[in-house]
Design a protein around this motif. Structure first.
Motif, short mmCIF file in Angstrom:
data_model
loop_
_atom_site.label_atom_id
_atom_site.label_comp_id
_atom_site.label_asym_id
_atom_site.label_seq_id
_atom_site.Cartn_x
_atom_site.Cartn_y
_atom_site.Cartn_z
N UNK A 82 0.83 -1.21 0.00
CA UNK A 82 0.00 0.00 0.00
C UNK A 82 0.86 1.25 0.00
N UNK A 83 1.97 1.23 0.73
CA UNK A 83 2.89 2.38 0.73
C UNK A 83 3.40 2.66 -0.68
N UNK A 84 3.79 1.59 -1.38
CA UNK A 84 4.27 1.76 -2.76
C UNK A 84 3.16 2.30 -3.65
N UNK A 85 1.96 1.77 -3.49
CA UNK A 85 0.82 2.19 -4.30
C UNK A 85 0.51 3.68 -4.08
N UNK A 86 0.44 4.08 -2.82
CA UNK A 86 0.12 5.48 -2.52
C UNK A 86 1.22 6.42 -2.98
N UNK A 87 2.45 6.01 -2.84
CA UNK A 87 3.56 6.85 -3.27
C UNK A 87 3.51 7.11 -4.77
N UNK A 88 3.27 6.05 -5.55
CA UNK A 88 3.20 6.20 -7.00
C UNK A 88 1.96 7.00 -7.40
N UNK A 112 -6.93 13.32 -11.51
CA UNK A 112 -6.19 12.34 -12.30
C UNK A 112 -6.15 10.94 -11.71
N UNK A 113 -6.37 10.83 -10.37
CA UNK A 113 -6.17 9.54 -9.69
C UNK A 113 -7.38 9.20 -8.84
N UNK A 114 -7.74 7.91 -8.83
CA UNK A 114 -8.79 7.41 -7.94
C UNK A 114 -8.22 6.27 -7.11
N UNK A 115 -8.57 6.26 -5.82
CA UNK A 115 -8.10 5.21 -4.91
C UNK A 115 -9.30 4.59 -4.22
#
Length: 322
Positions: A82-88, A112-115
């Motif tokens: 999740x850390x990698x995902x949020x960082x990118x 531009x981004x949806x989570x």
């Protein structure tokens, strides 16, 4: 962060900054808060994911007929997925709004981004409702799944969403009726939305997500990024020790000597099984302890006194059969 307002606040708020030479010393409370939030350490997985996302977004930018290529971030718990995902996601968000700022006076923000998180026991309708909630799309009890999906696809397209990140994907089980319908919904969204999809979940390749016809379709479209434990050694490099060095360089302790923690790399690897999440928690907790007790440095004794997450403790101190 599962609403646009929360995500935008996360993405546009400056992350914690490590101490720099010449900066005035921080107060005790400031340093405790800093080690609580802490910096994001750029691991090999984050670098790989950033490169893959950037490439696939370019690859699929003008694709019209089928779903764009996607990514799956997999690995064990506490591996930093999740850390990698949020960082990118944050990097993508900031890069896009720099290039495409909203016109002055515009009432429409750039999105531009949806989570989105897969909810426990997800059905197709509850998942698409999470997509709607992210952008504040009104949903009533009388609306059908098809109506909500149409509203989501229209609004996301109008808002210019380019990257969709779906976390906790391991919660889906396509072998069940509801799980199969939910997997079909994700496939439908990935084909209707002009966006690159990135999924993250625990040991995804060991779940039913890659089995059967639906699994074959996902496996045929998705590139796998393994966020597994870091090895102590890889060829001539020592990736785990390098991460420890980066973490140590970011500490804000008045008496800690640099080079102390990398010397304990073997112990730390054994203690955390190479999991980045467990490693950063251990060192952050040790730093907070060092500030609180006034020692202001981390030693092996400090580290040994800290109880970690159960997964790491079970690995470090396995139970003996009686």
């Amino acid at each position: 962060m599962t609403t646009w307002q929360g995500w935008d606040r996360f993405a546009t708020t400056d992350p914690p900054a490590p101490p720099r030479p010449g900066d005035p010393p921080r107060s005790t409370e400031e340093r405790l808060a800093y080690h609580s939030a802490f910096v994001t350490i750029r691991t090999p997985a984050i670098s790989t994911l950033a490169t893959q996302v950037r490439t696939l977004m370019l690859l699929g930018r003008h694709q019209q007929t089928t779903a764009r290529p996607s990514l799956i971030v997999t690995g064990p718990a506490a591996a930093g997925k999740t850390t990698a995902l949020l960082n990118v996601g944050r990097t993508c968000h900031l890069a896009h709004i720099r290039k495409n700022p909203a016109p002055p006076g515009s009432a429409h923000a750039v999105v531009p981004v949806a989570y989105v998180l897969v909810p426990p026991g997800a059905t197709a309708k509850t998942l698409v409702t999470e997509f709607a909630r992210y952008l504040g799309i009104p949903v009533t009890a009388r609306m059908t799944q098809t109506q909500i999906t149409d509203a989501v696809c229209h609004t996301y397209t109008q808002a210019g969403v380019q990257l969709v990140m779906i976390d906790e994907i391991h919660r889906l089980n396509p072998r069940t009726t509801t799980g199969a319908q939910t997997a079909d919904l994700i496939k439908d969204l990935s084909e209707r939305l002009p966006a690159t999809f990135v999924y993250a979940g625990i040991n995804v390749t060991d779940t039913p997500l890659f089995s059967g016809t639906r699994g074959a379709q996902l496996a045929g479209r998705a590139t796998l990024v393994d966020c597994g434990p870091l090895p102590a050694r890889h060829g001539t490099r020592h990736p785990f020790r390098d991460v420890i060095t980066d973490i140590e360089n970011a500490l804000d302790l008045t008496h800690h000597k640099r080079g102390t923690l990398p010397r304990h790399a073997s112990y730390l690897h054994q203690r955390t099984a190479g999991r980045i999440g467990s490693l950063t928690r251990l060192i952050r907790q040790a730093a907070i302890t060092a500030i609180s007790d006034g020692t202001e440095r981390i030693t092996k004794a400090t580290l040994e006194a800290i109880r970690l997450d159960h997964l790491a403790e079970t690995h470090h101190r396995p139970r003996r059969d009686r």
